[in-house]
Design an enzyme around this catalytic site. Sequence first.
Site, PDB file in Angstrom:
ATOM      1  N   GLY A 141       2.984  -6.815   4.691  1.00 37.45           N
ATOM      2  CA  GLY A 141       3.386  -8.174   3.701  1.00 37.45           C
ATOM      3  C   GLY A 141       3.520  -7.486   2.314  1.00 37.45           C
TER       4      GLY A 141
ATOM      5  N   ALA B 262      -0.870  -7.582   4.603  1.00 37.21           N
ATOM      6  CA  ALA B 262      -1.754  -8.698   4.509  1.00 37.21           C
ATOM      7  C   ALA B 262      -3.044  -8.238   5.083  1.00 37.21           C
ATOM      8  CB  ALA B 262      -1.104  -9.774   5.681  1.00 37.21           C
TER       9      ALA B 262
ATOM     10  N   GLU C 225       7.245  -6.714   2.465  1.00 38.83           N
ATOM     11  CA  GLU C 225       7.812  -7.933   2.254  1.00 38.83           C
ATOM     12  C   GLU C 225       7.814  -8.584   0.924  1.00 38.83           C
ATOM     13  OE1 GLU C 225       5.502  -8.943   5.678  1.00 38.83           O
ATOM     14  OE2 GLU C 225       7.267  -9.644   6.861  1.00 38.83           O
TER      15      GLU C 225
ATOM     16  N   GLU D 288       3.693  -3.651  11.673  1.00 40.36           N
ATOM     17  CA  GLU D 288       3.234  -4.851  12.336  1.00 40.36           C
ATOM     18  C   GLU D 288       3.106  -4.613  13.827  1.00 40.36           C
ATOM     19  OE1 GLU D 288       5.141  -5.109   9.751  1.00 40.36           O
ATOM     20  OE2 GLU D 288       4.359  -6.782   8.447  1.00 40.36           O
TER      21      GLU D 288
HETATM   22  N1  DAK Z   1      -5.998  -5.381   5.117  1.00 43.12           N
HETATM   23  C1  DAK Z   1      -7.386  -5.341   4.727  1.00 43.12           C
HETATM   24  N2  DAK Z   1      -7.824  -4.271   3.944  1.00 43.12           N
HETATM   25  C2  DAK Z   1      -7.144  -3.186   3.896  1.00 43.12           C
HETATM   26  C3  DAK Z   1      -5.762  -3.158   4.285  1.00 43.12           C
HETATM   27  C4  DAK Z   1      -4.964  -4.023   4.805  1.00 43.12           C
HETATM   28  N3  DAK Z   1      -3.993  -4.459   4.951  1.00 43.12           N
HETATM   29  N4  DAK Z   1      -5.276  -1.866   3.841  1.00 43.12           N
HETATM   30  C5  DAK Z   1      -6.286  -1.200   3.163  1.00 43.12           C
HETATM   31  N5  DAK Z   1      -7.516  -2.148   3.278  1.00 43.12           N
HETATM   32  C6  DAK Z   1      -8.667  -1.531   2.774  1.00 43.12           C
HETATM   33  C7  DAK Z   1      -9.450  -0.580   3.688  1.00 43.12           C
HETATM   34  O1  DAK Z   1     -10.259  -1.455   4.823  1.00 43.12           O
HETATM   35  C8  DAK Z   1     -10.458  -0.035   2.650  1.00 43.12           C
HETATM   36  O2  DAK Z   1     -11.451  -0.933   2.819  1.00 43.12           O
HETATM   37  P1  DAK Z   1     -13.073  -0.280   2.703  1.00 43.12           P
HETATM   38  O3  DAK Z   1     -13.230   0.278   3.736  1.00 43.12           O
HETATM   39  O4  DAK Z   1     -13.052   0.732   1.383  1.00 43.12           O
HETATM   40  O5  DAK Z   1     -13.992  -1.324   2.406  1.00 43.12           O
HETATM   41  C9  DAK Z   1      -9.698   0.152   1.530  1.00 43.12           C
HETATM   42  O6  DAK Z   1      -8.694  -0.643   1.376  1.00 43.12           O
HETATM   43  C10 DAK Z   1      -9.007   1.684   1.488  1.00 43.12           C
HETATM   44  O7  DAK Z   1      -8.285   1.819   2.566  1.00 43.12           O
HETATM   45  P2  DAK Z   1      -8.492   3.317   3.153  1.00 43.12           P
HETATM   46  O8  DAK Z   1      -9.759   3.827   3.254  1.00 43.12           O
HETATM   47  O9  DAK Z   1      -7.693   2.896   4.635  1.00 43.12           O
HETATM   48  O10 DAK Z   1      -7.451   4.177   2.641  1.00 43.12           O
HETATM   49  P3  DAK Z   1      -6.390   5.383   3.134  1.00 43.12           P
HETATM   50  O11 DAK Z   1      -5.907   6.029   2.068  1.00 43.12           O
HETATM   51  O12 DAK Z   1      -7.353   6.307   3.940  1.00 43.12           O
HETATM   52  O13 DAK Z   1      -5.344   4.788   4.021  1.00 43.12           O
HETATM   53  C11 DAK Z   1      -3.467   3.135   4.166  1.00 43.12           C
HETATM   54  C12 DAK Z   1      -4.259   4.034   3.379  1.00 43.12           C
HETATM   55  C13 DAK Z   1      -2.445   2.045   3.466  1.00 43.12           C
HETATM   56  C14 DAK Z   1      -2.725   3.945   4.863  1.00 43.12           C
HETATM   57  C15 DAK Z   1      -4.370   2.173   5.143  1.00 43.12           C
HETATM   58  O14 DAK Z   1      -5.444   1.510   4.415  1.00 43.12           O
HETATM   59  C16 DAK Z   1      -3.692   1.579   6.135  1.00 43.12           C
HETATM   60  O15 DAK Z   1      -3.137   1.841   6.947  1.00 43.12           O
HETATM   61  N6  DAK Z   1      -3.908   0.118   5.739  1.00 43.12           N
HETATM   62  C17 DAK Z   1      -3.296  -1.085   6.568  1.00 43.12           C
HETATM   63  C18 DAK Z   1      -1.701  -1.086   6.487  1.00 43.12           C
HETATM   64  C19 DAK Z   1      -1.124  -1.952   7.256  1.00 43.12           C
HETATM   65  O16 DAK Z   1      -1.130  -1.770   8.478  1.00 43.12           O
HETATM   66  N7  DAK Z   1      -0.638  -2.926   6.558  1.00 43.12           N
HETATM   67  C20 DAK Z   1       0.183  -4.136   7.192  1.00 43.12           C
HETATM   68  C21 DAK Z   1      -0.753  -5.137   7.602  1.00 43.12           C
HETATM   69  S1  DAK Z   1       0.114  -6.250   8.763  1.00 43.12           S
HETATM   70  C22 DAK Z   1       2.086 -13.242   9.259  1.00 43.12           C
HETATM   71  C23 DAK Z   1       2.565 -13.139   8.180  1.00 43.12           C
HETATM   72  C24 DAK Z   1       2.495 -11.832   7.711  1.00 43.12           C
HETATM   73  C25 DAK Z   1       1.778 -10.906   8.270  1.00 43.12           C
HETATM   74  C26 DAK Z   1       1.263 -11.159   9.326  1.00 43.12           C
HETATM   75  C27 DAK Z   1       1.469 -12.436  10.037  1.00 43.12           C
HETATM   76  N8  DAK Z   1       2.104 -14.696   9.779  1.00 43.12           N
HETATM   77  C28 DAK Z   1       3.469 -15.479  10.191  1.00 43.12           C
HETATM   78  C29 DAK Z   1       0.965 -15.288  10.614  1.00 43.12           C
HETATM   79  C30 DAK Z   1       1.616  -9.652   7.694  1.00 43.12           C
HETATM   80  C31 DAK Z   1       1.042  -8.664   8.304  1.00 43.12           C
HETATM   81  C32 DAK Z   1       0.797  -7.286   7.445  1.00 43.12           C
HETATM   82  O17 DAK Z   1       0.986  -7.101   6.562  1.00 43.12           O
END
Ligand code: DAK
Length: 264
Positions: free
Chosen positions: A108, A63, A111, A131
């Site tokens: 997400g 997400a 998921e 998360e």
């Molecule tokens: N959200 C927004 N932007 C993201 C992103 C994300 N999840 N993942 C990557 N990006 C963006 C980065 O900010 C970056 O943007 P710019 O800085 O270039 O503008 C671009 O994508 C490239 O990312 P990186 O520069 O970070 O690339 P790397 O190769 O260095 O790293 C990575 C790749 C996938 C390891 C890293 O980007 C990363 O750790 N991303 C976050 C992964 C993550 O933690 N995902 C889980 C998100 S939590 C809910 C329902 C559902 C959810 C929550 C609540 N409710 C019931 C309310 C779900 C939650 C989640 O999914």
Amino acid sequence: MEFILYEQKDKIAVLTINREKALNALNSQVLDELSQTIDAIDLNTVRALIITGAGEKSFVAGADIGEMSSLSKAEGEAFGKKGNDVFRKIETLPIPVIAAVNGFALGGGCELSMSCDIRICAESAVFGQPEVGLGITPGFGGTQRLARLVGPGMAKQMIYTARNIKADEAYRIGLVNAVYPAEELMAAAEKLAGQIAAQAPIAVRNCKKAVNDGLQVSIDEALVIEEKLFGDCFETQDQQAGMGNFLKKKDDPTKVKVVDFQNC
Ligand code: DAK
């Protein structure tokens, strides 16, 4: 659609989450467009759907953390409901859905893949539920679907530690059915979708429903569900065509072997 690409190739459709700059992260607009695209699928002609991510790096990196970071409790619940509704729509879509996981499938993204019927992935794929490292719980069904797919012990370990796993481990624990070199992934997904699309479509739909619905209830109730869906097949022309073809082949092995199922 800004963030979703959709292409139908004969009886197969490919839906691509197309927000490559943000590694295909799911913001509200992506979720809305995903939902609208799923609603618009022509279920009379499409017999299997493939979901993948744009680019070579990511399926869906979760997400959108930027959008989520400022949500109030009520907004968080609304965002969660939006995601849950569209994932459930995929899970209960009458036709089979294959996730072709071409890179990061985090939060997400993992998921989303788990709401599909079948997951196959590239060697470069990375799965995880990060998360708890962000101070939240998985919110799009992760605690529920991961535990059902890989068992509660392995799911809890992945979720509690927020540890990402690579494709080979995802295969070992049963999260994905197969792993391919990245450049072969889509061809493999289309081949698999084609194999499904060649079968009797109403029977395939009933199998999906039987497995999904049966897993929610006791074995006795599940077998009743199966009996009903089995019986329903006998009202279809495809059942007559499929069995007729088998009997014809027995009489004369030179007779046509491929049935052109008509979805009726
Ligand atoms: N959200 C927004 N932007 C993201 C992103 C994300 N999840 N993942 C990557 N990006 C963006 C980065 O900010 C970056 O943007 P710019 O800085 O270039 O503008 C671009 O994508 C490239 O990312 P990186 O520069 O970070 O690339 P790397 O190769 O260095 O790293 C990575 C790749 C996938 C390891 C890293 O980007 C990363 O750790 N991303 C976050 C992964 C993550 O933690 N995902 C889980 C998100 S939590 C809910 C329902 C559902 C959810 C929550 C609540 N409710 C019931 C309310 C779900 C939650 C989640 O999914």
